[in-house]
Design a protein around this motif. Structure first.
Motif, PDB file in Angstrom:
ATOM      1  N   CYS A   1      75.342   6.633   3.748  1.00  0.00           N
ATOM      2  CA  CYS A   1      76.498   6.634   4.654  1.00  0.00           C
ATOM      3  C   CYS A   1      76.724   8.039   5.230  1.00  0.00           C
ATOM      4  CB  CYS A   1      77.739   6.197   3.880  1.00  0.00           C
ATOM      5  SG  CYS A   1      79.226   6.265   4.878  1.00  0.00           S
ATOM      6  N   GLY A   2      77.074   8.094   6.505  1.00  0.00           N
ATOM      7  CA  GLY A   2      77.369   9.374   7.146  1.00  0.00           C
ATOM      8  C   GLY A   2      78.596  10.066   6.568  1.00  0.00           C
ATOM      9  N   ASP A   3      79.414   9.325   5.848  1.00  0.00           N
ATOM     10  CA  ASP A   3      80.608   9.932   5.233  1.00  0.00           C
ATOM     11  C   ASP A   3      80.245  11.076   4.285  1.00  0.00           C
ATOM     12  OD1 ASP A   3      82.055   8.014   6.545  1.00  0.00           O
ATOM     13  OD2 ASP A   3      82.735   6.953   4.759  1.00  0.00           O
ATOM     14  N   PHE A   4      79.087  10.956   3.634  1.00  0.00           N
ATOM     15  CA  PHE A   4      78.700  12.003   2.678  1.00  0.00           C
ATOM     16  C   PHE A   4      78.576  13.362   3.369  1.00  0.00           C
ATOM     17  CE2 PHE A   4      77.183   8.248   0.339  1.00  0.00           C
ATOM     18  CZ  PHE A   4      77.676   8.508  -0.921  1.00  0.00           C
ATOM     19  N   GLY A   5      77.997  13.343   4.578  1.00  0.00           N
ATOM     20  CA  GLY A   5      77.821  14.599   5.313  1.00  0.00           C
ATOM     21  C   GLY A   5      79.163  15.219   5.668  1.00  0.00           C
ATOM     22  N   ILE A   6      80.128  14.367   6.053  1.00  0.00           N
ATOM     23  CA  ILE A   6      81.449  14.898   6.433  1.00  0.00           C
ATOM     24  C   ILE A   6      82.152  15.471   5.206  1.00  0.00           C
ATOM     25  CG2 ILE A   6      83.642  14.393   7.552  1.00  0.00           C
ATOM     26  CD1 ILE A   6      82.294  12.059   8.990  1.00  0.00           C
ATOM     27  N   LEU A   7      82.081  14.713   4.105  1.00  0.00           N
ATOM     28  CA  LEU A   7      82.701  15.195   2.855  1.00  0.00           C
ATOM     29  C   LEU A   7      82.155  16.573   2.485  1.00  0.00           C
ATOM     30  CD1 LEU A   7      84.255  14.806   0.155  1.00  0.00           C
ATOM     31  CD2 LEU A   7      82.233  13.606  -0.713  1.00  0.00           C
ATOM     32  N   ARG A   8      80.847  16.683   2.504  1.00  0.00           N
ATOM     33  CA  ARG A   8      80.219  17.946   2.104  1.00  0.00           C
ATOM     34  C   ARG A   8      80.628  19.078   3.053  1.00  0.00           C
ATOM     35  NH1 ARG A   8      78.734  20.391  -2.311  1.00  0.00           N
ATOM     36  NH2 ARG A   8      77.008  21.820  -2.016  1.00  0.00           N
ATOM     37  N   THR A   9      80.680  18.777   4.343  1.00  0.00           N
ATOM     38  CA  THR A   9      80.996  19.855   5.287  1.00  0.00           C
ATOM     39  C   THR A   9      82.447  20.310   5.149  1.00  0.00           C
ATOM     40  OG1 THR A   9      81.419  18.235   7.024  1.00  0.00           O
ATOM     41  CG2 THR A   9      79.275  19.280   7.026  1.00  0.00           C
ATOM     42  N   ILE A  10      83.348  19.372   4.834  1.00  0.00           N
ATOM     43  CA  ILE A  10      84.749  19.800   4.630  1.00  0.00           C
ATOM     44  C   ILE A  10      84.811  20.715   3.410  1.00  0.00           C
ATOM     45  CG2 ILE A  10      87.113  19.059   4.110  1.00  0.00           C
ATOM     46  CD1 ILE A  10      86.544  16.479   5.681  1.00  0.00           C
ATOM     47  N   GLN A  11      84.108  20.325   2.337  1.00  0.00           N
ATOM     48  CA  GLN A  11      84.116  21.182   1.132  1.00  0.00           C
ATOM     49  C   GLN A  11      83.514  22.557   1.441  1.00  0.00           C
ATOM     50  OE1 GLN A  11      81.915  18.429  -1.296  1.00  0.00           O
ATOM     51  NE2 GLN A  11      83.750  17.576  -2.236  1.00  0.00           N
ATOM     52  N   MET A  12      82.419  22.565   2.199  1.00  0.00           N
ATOM     53  CA  MET A  12      81.782  23.847   2.554  1.00  0.00           C
ATOM     54  C   MET A  12      82.715  24.693   3.422  1.00  0.00           C
ATOM     55  SD  MET A  12      78.014  22.331   3.471  1.00  0.00           S
ATOM     56  CE  MET A  12      77.390  23.753   4.322  1.00  0.00           C
ATOM     57  N   ALA A  13      83.394  24.047   4.362  1.00  0.00           N
ATOM     58  CA  ALA A  13      84.274  24.788   5.278  1.00  0.00           C
ATOM     59  C   ALA A  13      85.453  25.394   4.513  1.00  0.00           C
ATOM     60  CB  ALA A  13      84.769  23.855   6.383  1.00  0.00           C
ATOM     61  N   LEU A  14      86.035  24.621   3.597  1.00  0.00           N
ATOM     62  CA  LEU A  14      87.177  25.139   2.824  1.00  0.00           C
ATOM     63  C   LEU A  14      86.746  26.340   1.989  1.00  0.00           C
ATOM     64  CD1 LEU A  14      88.820  21.783   1.632  1.00  0.00           C
ATOM     65  CD2 LEU A  14      89.555  23.254   3.508  1.00  0.00           C
ATOM     66  N   ALA A  15      85.536  26.249   1.422  1.00  0.00           N
ATOM     67  CA  ALA A  15      85.021  27.360   0.618  1.00  0.00           C
ATOM     68  C   ALA A  15      84.783  28.581   1.508  1.00  0.00           C
ATOM     69  CB  ALA A  15      83.733  26.946  -0.084  1.00  0.00           C
ATOM     70  N   GLU A  16      84.185  28.351   2.663  1.00  0.00           N
ATOM     71  CA  GLU A  16      83.901  29.482   3.563  1.00  0.00           C
ATOM     72  C   GLU A  16      85.187  30.183   4.003  1.00  0.00           C
ATOM     73  OE1 GLU A  16      80.928  28.903   6.643  1.00  0.00           O
ATOM     74  OE2 GLU A  16      82.230  29.987   8.050  1.00  0.00           O
ATOM     75  N   MET A  17      86.235  29.402   4.222  1.00  0.00           N
ATOM     76  CA  MET A  17      87.500  30.004   4.672  1.00  0.00           C
ATOM     77  C   MET A  17      88.323  30.550   3.505  1.00  0.00           C
ATOM     78  SD  MET A  17      88.711  27.446   7.714  1.00  0.00           S
ATOM     79  CE  MET A  17      88.308  25.949   6.882  1.00  0.00           C
ATOM     80  N   LYS A  18      87.774  30.400   2.290  1.00  0.00           N
ATOM     81  CA  LYS A  18      88.459  30.875   1.072  1.00  0.00           C
ATOM     82  C   LYS A  18      89.890  30.310   0.986  1.00  0.00           C
ATOM     83  CE  LYS A  18      85.936  35.236   0.571  1.00  0.00           C
ATOM     84  NZ  LYS A  18      84.869  34.948   1.523  1.00  0.00           N
ATOM     85  N   LEU A  19      89.993  29.024   1.290  1.00  0.00           N
ATOM     86  CA  LEU A  19      91.307  28.390   1.211  1.00  0.00           C
ATOM     87  C   LEU A  19      91.479  27.827  -0.195  1.00  0.00           C
ATOM     88  CD1 LEU A  19      91.424  26.498   4.617  1.00  0.00           C
ATOM     89  CD2 LEU A  19      92.902  28.374   3.878  1.00  0.00           C
ATOM     90  N   ASP A  20      92.399  28.364  -0.933  1.00  0.00           N
ATOM     91  CA  ASP A  20      92.646  27.813  -2.259  1.00  0.00           C
ATOM     92  C   ASP A  20      93.114  26.366  -2.125  1.00  0.00           C
ATOM     93  OD1 ASP A  20      91.846  29.681  -3.970  1.00  0.00           O
ATOM     94  OD2 ASP A  20      93.820  30.508  -4.417  1.00  0.00           O
ATOM     95  N   PRO A  21      92.675  25.495  -3.049  1.00  0.00           N
ATOM     96  CA  PRO A  21      93.034  24.071  -2.933  1.00  0.00           C
ATOM     97  C   PRO A  21      94.529  23.820  -2.771  1.00  0.00           C
ATOM     98  CG  PRO A  21      91.344  24.346  -4.592  1.00  0.00           C
ATOM     99  CD  PRO A  21      91.725  25.732  -4.142  1.00  0.00           C
TER     100      PRO A  21
END
Ligand code: SF4
Length: 328
Positions: free
Chosen positions: A24-44
């Motif tokens: 499912c393409g959803d996996f790619g979106i999930l992963r990219t959101i996690q990567m983006a949050l990490a890159e922006m150093k946004l605490d959960p």
């Protein structure tokens, strides 16, 4: 989690069992959101995610941030309410094309008018995957996916056109199998000052057997390219497309070129940023002009009840302030 700690995408992953179909393409979106949050150093704890109903809605269960899995089509009102109450949160709304363009269509239009500083990610696969693949509002006229007894009888909504017409100030499209590019778009969308809309081409291998990963990748056109696939998806920026409104006098020209690009489909499908305008005050700023203490004392930080749950708001006083003198 301390702010100075280096965040990784895995820091945003939960241990909740994942229910999506393999591929499912959803996996790619999930992963990219996690990567983006990490890159922006946004605490959960600084991020709130909101989803509606559909396969995509499960995303919030798989990401370690605040999250609300809300009602069908109601992603945007809930997300906007969170942002208005606590403008210090980064708010990311996610939902499918059925949820956002169908039952949530009116909310989509009004989100554009408000220009609240948040990101809305649309998982665009042309079908209602959770309920066995009925045609969704973005499936093109005449297309017959495998769950349909007949070709689709309705014209498709164009989410990019609709977002531009509604007033979204950052409008983009990504592809769930181009993870790095999609991650960059999510970072840009979150950082945009105003309402950012991101349409993501998200193949549903279970119910959409037409717009598949192989189709987007142009594997059926290999013979036109010396035996190699000839991808349908291409990047706007690679062709020198400039979406940025540098001066308010540019708005019309930039909107026109975005609308023109949004019509491309079939042999060539653009991804990237279509329109980027930071000359429109976002809604938080409009509120601040009316209530100067809005950011200093946000609604979420105000006490609304006493120790025994008694309301602290004097409704009579409020009504008196809002009352209009009777006409003579
Ligand atoms: Fe993904 Fe489609 Fe399966 Fe839903 S039905 S999880 S959209 S592949």
């Amino acid at each position: 989690m301390a702010l100075e700690q280096v965040l990784k995408a895995a820091d945003f992953a939960t241990e909740v069992h994942n229910d999506w179909c393999p591929g499912c393409g959803d996996f790619g979106i999930l992963r990219t959101i996690q990567m983006a949050l990490a890159e922006m150093k946004l605490d959960p704890y600084r991020v709130a995610m909101v989803s509606g109903i559909g396969c995509s809605a499960k995303t919030i269960h798989y990401i370690k941030t605040y999250g609300i899995h809300t009602l069908h089509g109601r992603v945007l009102p809930v997300a906007q309410g969170i942002k208005l109450a606590n403008p210090n949160l980064e708010v990311i709304a996610v939902g499918g094309d059925g949820d956002g363009m169908g039952i949530g269509g009116a909310h989509f239009v009004n989100a554009g008018r408000r220009n609240l500083d948040m990101l809305y990610v649309l998982y665009d696969n042309g079908v209602y995957g959770l309920t066995k693949g009925q045609a969704s509002p973005t499936l093109k006229l005449g297309v017959q996916t495998k769950s349909l007894a007949h070709p689709n009888i309705n014209e498709a909504v164009n989410p990019i056109w609709l977002a531009l017409a509604a007033g979204a100030t950052w409008v983009a499209r990504g592809y769930s199998y181009d993870v790095k590019h999609l991650k960059d778009l999510i970072v840009q969308g979150v950082r945009h000052q105003g309402y950012a809309f991101l349409d993501v081409l998200q193949p549903c291998p279970t119910y959409n057997d037409i717009n598949t990963k192989e189709w987007y990748g142009g594997e059926d056109r290999a013979d036109q390219n010396g035996g190699r696939p000839l991808p349908r998806v291409y990047k706007l920026e690679a062709e020198g497309f400039d979406p940025v409104v540098r001066d308010p006098t540019d708005i019309e020209d930039k909107a026109k070129q975005a609308l023109e690009k949004a019509l491309e489909w079939g042999d060539r499908i653009p991804i990237g940023v279509f329109y980027n305008n930071e000359h429109v005050p976002d809604m938080g700023e409009r509120i601040r002009q009316r209530i100067p203490t809005y950011y200093a004392r946000t609604p979420a930080e105000q006490r609304i009840a006493g120790p025994n749950g008694e309301p602290l708001t004097d409704v009579a006083k409020l009504f008196a302030r809002l009352s209009v003198p009777p006409s003579t």
